[in-house]
Design a protein around this motif. Structure first.
Motif, PDB file in Angstrom:
ATOM      1  N   GLU A 154      -1.660   4.168   7.868  1.00  7.24           N
ATOM      2  CA  GLU A 154      -2.200   3.910   8.732  1.00  7.24           C
ATOM      3  C   GLU A 154      -0.986   2.001   8.382  1.00  7.24           C
ATOM      4  N   LYS A 155      -0.958   1.942   6.784  1.00  6.38           N
ATOM      5  CA  LYS A 155      -0.818   0.639   6.399  1.00  6.38           C
ATOM      6  C   LYS A 155       0.219   1.544   5.594  1.00  6.38           C
ATOM      7  N   ARG A 156       1.333   1.008   5.778  1.00 10.79           N
ATOM      8  CA  ARG A 156       2.264   1.436   4.671  1.00 10.79           C
ATOM      9  C   ARG A 156       3.357   0.654   3.660  1.00 10.79           C
ATOM     10  N   ARG A 157       3.758   0.774   3.045  1.00  9.47           N
ATOM     11  CA  ARG A 157       4.974  -0.041   1.635  1.00  9.47           C
ATOM     12  C   ARG A 157       5.698   0.884   0.932  1.00  9.47           C
ATOM     13  N   ILE A 158       6.898   0.677   0.976  1.00  8.51           N
ATOM     14  CA  ILE A 158       7.808   1.131   0.099  1.00  8.51           C
ATOM     15  C   ILE A 158       8.355  -0.363  -1.025  1.00  8.51           C
ATOM     16  N   HIS A 159       8.206   0.126  -2.667  1.00 13.07           N
ATOM     17  CA  HIS A 159       8.267  -0.237  -3.186  1.00 13.07           C
ATOM     18  C   HIS A 159       9.343   0.315  -4.533  1.00 13.07           C
ATOM     19  N   VAL A 177       7.368  -4.335   2.793  1.00 14.24           N
ATOM     20  CA  VAL A 177       8.561  -4.643   1.415  1.00 14.24           C
ATOM     21  C   VAL A 177       7.984  -4.550  -0.004  1.00 14.24           C
ATOM     22  N   GLU A 178       8.129  -3.986  -0.882  1.00 15.85           N
ATOM     23  CA  GLU A 178       8.393  -4.984  -2.625  1.00 15.85           C
ATOM     24  C   GLU A 178       9.391  -4.755  -2.950  1.00 15.85           C
ATOM     25  N   TRP A 179       9.884  -5.329  -3.257  1.00 13.69           N
ATOM     26  CA  TRP A 179      10.813  -5.201  -4.844  1.00 13.69           C
ATOM     27  C   TRP A 179      10.725  -5.843  -5.534  1.00 13.69           C
ATOM     28  N   PHE A 198       6.559   9.077  -6.813  1.00 16.69           N
ATOM     29  CA  PHE A 198       7.704   7.807  -6.712  1.00 16.69           C
ATOM     30  C   PHE A 198       7.968   9.635  -5.726  1.00 16.69           C
ATOM     31  N   PRO A 199       8.512   9.682  -4.156  1.00 12.80           N
ATOM     32  CA  PRO A 199       8.716  10.627  -3.762  1.00 12.80           C
ATOM     33  C   PRO A 199      10.137  11.404  -3.756  1.00 12.80           C
ATOM     34  N   ILE A 200      10.619  10.683  -4.625  1.00 14.35           N
ATOM     35  CA  ILE A 200      12.226  10.959  -5.061  1.00 14.35           C
ATOM     36  C   ILE A 200      12.231  12.393  -5.860  1.00 14.35           C
ATOM     37  N   ALA A 201      10.877  12.281  -6.778  1.00  9.24           N
ATOM     38  CA  ALA A 201      11.144  12.314  -8.427  1.00  9.24           C
ATOM     39  C   ALA A 201      10.764  14.317  -8.056  1.00  9.24           C
ATOM     40  N   SER A 202       9.922  14.887  -7.626  1.00 10.13           N
ATOM     41  CA  SER A 202      10.179  15.964  -7.473  1.00 10.13           C
ATOM     42  C   SER A 202       9.707  16.611  -5.794  1.00 10.13           C
ATOM     43  N   ASN A 203       9.030  17.554  -5.254  1.00 12.57           N
ATOM     44  CA  ASN A 203       8.462  17.870  -3.673  1.00 12.57           C
ATOM     45  C   ASN A 203       6.769  17.685  -4.161  1.00 12.57           C
ATOM     46  N   GLY A 204       6.710  17.704  -5.438  1.00 13.58           N
ATOM     47  CA  GLY A 204       4.963  17.838  -5.574  1.00 13.58           C
ATOM     48  C   GLY A 204       4.783  16.018  -5.382  1.00 13.58           C
ATOM     49  N   ASP A 205       5.310  15.151  -5.846  1.00  8.69           N
ATOM     50  CA  ASP A 205       5.691  13.843  -5.737  1.00  8.69           C
ATOM     51  C   ASP A 205       5.351  13.511  -3.884  1.00  8.69           C
ATOM     52  N   ALA A 256      11.001   3.438  -5.203  1.00  4.07           N
ATOM     53  CA  ALA A 256      12.438   4.024  -5.176  1.00  4.07           C
ATOM     54  C   ALA A 256      13.242   3.156  -5.377  1.00  4.07           C
ATOM     55  N   ARG A 257      13.996   3.779  -5.784  1.00  7.27           N
ATOM     56  CA  ARG A 257      15.394   3.008  -6.940  1.00  7.27           C
ATOM     57  C   ARG A 257      15.462   2.724  -5.590  1.00  7.27           C
ATOM     58  N   ALA A 258      17.543   1.818  -6.306  1.00 11.82           N
ATOM     59  CA  ALA A 258      17.714   1.214  -4.928  1.00 11.82           C
ATOM     60  C   ALA A 258      19.089   1.726  -4.415  1.00 11.82           C
ATOM     61  N   SER A 259      18.756   3.148  -4.251  1.00 18.71           N
ATOM     62  CA  SER A 259      19.658   4.274  -3.365  1.00 18.71           C
ATOM     63  C   SER A 259      18.874   4.179  -2.390  1.00 18.71           C
ATOM     64  N   ASN A 260      19.602   4.663  -1.212  1.00 16.06           N
ATOM     65  CA  ASN A 260      19.286   5.530   1.137  1.00 16.06           C
ATOM     66  C   ASN A 260      18.583   6.466   0.266  1.00 16.06           C
ATOM     67  N   ASN A 261      18.976   7.420  -0.461  1.00 15.11           N
ATOM     68  CA  ASN A 261      18.134   8.942  -0.692  1.00 15.11           C
ATOM     69  C   ASN A 261      16.763   8.964  -0.878  1.00 15.11           C
ATOM     70  N   ASP A 262      16.871   7.579  -2.179  1.00 15.17           N
ATOM     71  CA  ASP A 262      15.034   7.007  -2.778  1.00 15.17           C
ATOM     72  C   ASP A 262      14.254   6.696  -1.619  1.00 15.17           C
ATOM     73  N   ILE A 263      14.834   5.766  -1.337  1.00 18.54           N
ATOM     74  CA  ILE A 263      14.268   4.696  -0.161  1.00 18.54           C
ATOM     75  C   ILE A 263      14.011   5.577   0.845  1.00 18.54           C
ATOM     76  N   ASP A 264      14.621   6.856   1.415  1.00 21.88           N
ATOM     77  CA  ASP A 264      14.556   7.097   2.988  1.00 21.88           C
ATOM     78  C   ASP A 264      13.458   8.765   2.703  1.00 21.88           C
ATOM     79  N   ARG A 265      13.580   8.848   1.510  1.00 18.50           N
ATOM     80  CA  ARG A 265      12.527   9.182   1.248  1.00 18.50           C
ATOM     81  C   ARG A 265      11.208   9.463   0.603  1.00 18.50           C
ATOM     82  N   ALA A 266      11.145   7.644  -0.156  1.00 19.13           N
ATOM     83  CA  ALA A 266       9.583   7.250   0.140  1.00 19.13           C
ATOM     84  C   ALA A 266       9.276   6.830   1.578  1.00 19.13           C
TER      85      ALA A 266
END
Ligand code: KIV
Ligand code: ZN
Length: 520
Positions: free
Chosen positions: A99-104, A143-145, A54-61, A81-91
């Motif tokens: 090579e193959k990436r997804r945002i959830h 993209v997964e919702w 969960f990339p926004i959760a911490s620098n370690g994540d 990512a939660r439904a916010s621009n910051n979360d989504i951009d961080r993810a």
């Protein structure tokens, strides 16, 4: 462009969330190097999608997701990512090198969650579904919702949100049973309802995500695919929030073993399941219960005379899977005190363990010590020894010596010497039993407020000279950490496990302090 995961009609996409939902469970946190090892095994085992964190959760994540994205070769790497621009951009940033990436991205849709957790009107949630999926699509086509608390969401509203998410570009739609409340028939019917009512349902893959609060996570996941879902979200050993998530090894082996009633396939190399289970148990310091399906120590053990007799005549009388289908080997006698460095290295290779030169030297030294104390050294002993080696690498505090006086006369006494940042300190204490005395002596050297939440001892192999593996869980200020160690002396392994947990507490405090300093 990055193509979304697609699945033929009967192929189930296995989405592993051990490193996100699993790691999120109290006390299960893993270091970066442990996460990398887990991701590597998941990838090799054939997992289709690895939810790496969960990339926004911490620098370690963020760092973990980003490193995993760079290294994984076959699987899609996903960031939550939660439904916010910051979360989504961080993810998006974290997975961008995959090579193959997804945002959830997810948001709650049940009346209870919208009113009390989000404090949002349904229309605002609906707008956020569209905005979040649209934003995520700017980073990737995959993209997964998720409709958090989907199984308790009103059907009309769920249909509207799912339709809007697909229209905005979601290629996977996940309907979580977030609180583990659903029962199988109901969960299957939920997917049938969505597939029948949502006009653009054929443009996405539907996914299950089940928690085990009522012990139904695996049954619900299987019901979900019977109802039309084609992705299962699961974790190794069922690790996860509260009672955990659906166990990957159980859903995969149920699909494989009962192909007669579950006409589906996964891409999992099942002989790797045991190795993955051991790795996750070691990395998270969460022991696997003895009678756990598929990967528990007793899963293929036959104790009763009647069963043993049947097994000897025909294994199928009591075994529905072969042990080697899931990577269980019969315990093998491996080496003794005369075995050399080369044989040890070969053994590690057989066990799928790779160590750098220094770690290999340390492990070999410890193997020699163990072989001096213990008549037979089994594969399990070597695995325990090496996992200790990896768990304790680079720690600030180490156990140097321990002497304990125990027995009926009492009071029990312990004298311990610890190496704390290079300085040796010795303390003595008594206690209510030898373990208590040992932990009290440690507390004198390293004062702390942590409470012992779990102390568990198990034998690595059979026999009175077996190594004792000790798991310890400590809690301080609402944070839980776990430590694990093995030794032929139960009290030494207890002290080492306790110190291993304290080292993790230290590391957590150091990270928190570093964040505070950085924020000034
Ligand atoms: O259980 C849940 O609802 C989740 C979501 C974030 C998918 O883990
Ligand atoms: Zn979950």
């Amino acid at each position: 462009m990055n193509a979304p995961v697609s699945a033929p009609k009967d192929r189930i996409v296995i989405f592993d969330t051990t490193l996100r939902d699993g790691e999120q469970s109290p006390g299960a946190s893993m270091t970066l190097s442990e996460k990398l090892q887990v991701a590597e095994v998941l990838d090799e085992m054939g997992v289709d999608v690895i939810e790496a964190g969960f990339p926004i959760a911490s620098n370690g994540d963020f760092e973990a997701v980003s490193e995993i994205a760079k290294r994984v070769k076959n699987a899609t790497v996903c960031g939550l990512a939660r439904a916010s621009n910051n979360d989504i951009d961080r993810a998006g940033e974290a997975v961008k090198h995959a090579e193959k990436r997804r945002i959830h991205t997810f948001i709650s849709t049940s009346p209870l969650h919208m009113k009390y957790k989000l404090q949002m009107e349904p229309e605002t949630v609906y707008e956020k579904v569209i905005a979040s999926v649209t934003r995520a699509r700017q980073w990737t086509d995959d993209v997964e919702w998720s409709a958090e608390d989907g199984s308790r969401t009103e059907h009309d509203f769920l249909c509207r949100c799912v339709e809007a998410a697909i229209k905005a570009g979601a290629t996977t739609i996940n309907i979580p049973d977030t609180v583990g409340y659903a029962v199988p028939e109901e969960y299957a019917a939920l997917f049938q309802m969505l597939l029948n009512r949502v006009p653009n349902a054929d443009k996405a893959i539907f996914s299950t995500h089940c928690h085990d609060d009522l012990g139904l996570a695996v049954a619900n996941s299987l019901a979900g695919i019977s109802g039309g879902a084609r992705q299962i979200e699961c974790t190794i050993n069922g690790l996860g929030e509260r009672a955990g998530n659906a166990a990957l090894e159980e859903v995969v082996m149920a699909i494989r073993t009962r192909a007669d009633v579950l006409p589906f396939a996964t891409g999992i190399k099942t002989p790797m399941l045991t190795r993955a289970s051991k790795l996750v148990s070691n990395a998270s310091a969460f022991p696997v219960q003895y009678n756990k399906a598929i990967v528990g120590q007793n899963a293929f053990a036959h104790e009763s005379g009647i069963h043993q007799d049947g097994m000897l005549k025909n294994a199928q009388t009591y075994e529905i899977m072969r042990p080697d289908d899931v990577g269980v080997k019969s315990t093998s006698l491996v080496m003794g005190k005369h075995s050399g460095r080369h044989a040890f290295k070969e053994k590690l290779k057989d066990l799928g363990i790779e160590l750098g030169d220094n770690a290999l030297e340390d492990a070999f030294r410890r193997f020699k010590d163990l072989a001096d104390k213990k008549k037979h050294v089994f594969d399990e002993d070597i695995e325990a020894l090496v996992s200790d080696e990896m768990e304790n690498a680079g720690e600030r505090v180490k156990v140097m010596a321990l002497t304990v006086i125990a027995g009926t006369a009492g009071p029990q006494m312990a004298t311990i010497t610890l190496d704390v940042d290079g300085t040796h300190v010795t303390m003595m204490s008594n206690g209510d039993g030898p373990v208590d005395a040992t932990f009290n002596a440690i507390k004198k050297i390293i004062p702390h407020e942590a409470t012992l939440r779990l102390y568990q001892v198990s034998a690595v192999t059979e026999g009175t000279d077996a190594q004792a593996e000790v798991f310890v869980r400590l809690e301080e200020g609402g944070k839980q950490v776990t430590g694990k160690a093995a030794d032929t002396d139960t009290l030494v392994s207890s002290a080492k496990a306790y110190i291993s947990a304290l080292n993790k507490l230290y590391a957590k405090r150091d990270r928190a302090n570093a964040r505070e300093v950085a924020a000034v």
